[in-house]
Design an enzyme around this catalytic site. Structure first.
Site, short mmCIF file in Angstrom:
data_model
loop_
_atom_site.label_atom_id
_atom_site.label_comp_id
_atom_site.label_asym_id
_atom_site.label_seq_id
_atom_site.Cartn_x
_atom_site.Cartn_y
_atom_site.Cartn_z
N ASP A 65 0.62 -1.14 -0.23
CA ASP A 65 -0.18 -0.25 0.27
C ASP A 65 1.03 1.54 -0.08
O ASP A 65 1.98 1.36 1.22
CB ASP A 65 -0.46 0.31 1.28
CG ASP A 65 -1.95 -0.81 0.99
OD1 ASP A 65 -2.06 -1.80 0.05
OD2 ASP A 65 -2.24 -1.60 2.36
N1 URA Z 1 -1.57 -5.70 3.98
C1 URA Z 1 -1.65 -4.53 4.40
O1 URA Z 1 -2.92 -4.66 4.59
N2 URA Z 1 -0.99 -4.14 3.13
C2 URA Z 1 0.16 -4.37 2.97
O2 URA Z 1 0.23 -3.14 1.89
C3 URA Z 1 0.36 -5.46 3.16
C4 URA Z 1 -0.14 -6.21 3.57
#
Ligand code: URA
Length: 233
Positions: A102
């Protein structure tokens, strides 16, 4: 490999452009000026030079990046704050990320142009472990660990596969997941009435984030690291 393919693969120019370079006598194979762009060379042993500058053969590139928050794991540098903008322009166009974090997640991202490796690492059938360091808004509750183990309903068709939660302190833990669902860890903690306030990927398979890399810094993977990622175990 053909000389023109070798030169084109190494971004010296298009096949037509490299043909012109050869014709102009600017390319040497060892001490010999190449005359035919279709000549077969040994890319691992021959020293190929263009205007006297050696071309180092590298079919594949493998990089680990310590991703800062605020950057998107896109495969195109033009995107909004793409992580590719952090990579030197000589490599940038060759690479894409192996999986996505993310925008606000930090830590380990592998970038490569090796499609076979990417496929292996992302294939759901391979269950590659990914370890994250998670900071939570509220303290962990007794039973959270077991719920991670047995799978959580995060609103998808199926519950999550068994995952591991290792408490470090009241609000901090490591989590190991084998899947790569959208916002997976955030949604797993939401299902437990908690909230992720910071998320950092520490490890993918056996590859650990090199903690000497500052945020936004990257380095090439070592041969041993590449072999280990490729290894089917
Ligand atoms: N899980 C999440 O919620 N975000 C990420 O970036 C990776 C794993």
């Amino acid at each position: 490999m053909r000389l023109d393919k070798f030169l084109a693969n190494n971004n010296i120019g298009t096949r037509t452009e490299v043909k012109k370079l050869v014709k102009a006598g600017r390319v040497k194979v060892g001490d010999i000026v190449a005359k035919d762009s279709g000549m077969i060379i040994d890319e691992n042993n021959d020293c190929i030079t263009v205007d006297g500058k050696p071309i180092i053969y590298e079919a594949f590139y493998y990089i680990m990046l310590n991703k800062p928050s605020g950057f998107v794991c896109s495969a195109h540098e033009k995107g909004e704050n793409s992580i590719l903008q952090l990579i030197h322009e000589d490599y940038r166009n060759k690479l894409y990320p192996v999986g996505r974090l993310d925008k606000d997640t930090t830590g380990l991202v592998v970038l490569t142009n090796d499609g076979a490796m990417t496929h292996e690492l992302l294939s759901p059938a391979k269950h590659v472990d990914k370890m994250y360091y998670v900071t939570l808004l509220k303290p962990l509750k007794s039973g959270d660990k077991e719920k991670f183990e047995s799978g959580l309903d995060i609103g998808d068709d199926k519950p999550t596969k068994p995952a591991k939660l290792v408490p470090i302190s009241d609000n901090i833990c490591n989590v190991i997941i084998h899947e790569g669902r959208f916002h997976q860890i955030k949604r797993m903690f939401e299902a437990l009435d908690n909230e992720v306030v910071a998320l950092k990927r520490l490890k993918m398979k056996n590859l650990e984030l090199d903690e000497s890399l500052g945020l936004g810094e990257y380095r090439r993977l070592t041969e041993a690291e590449i072999e280990d990622l490729k290894n089917n175990k």
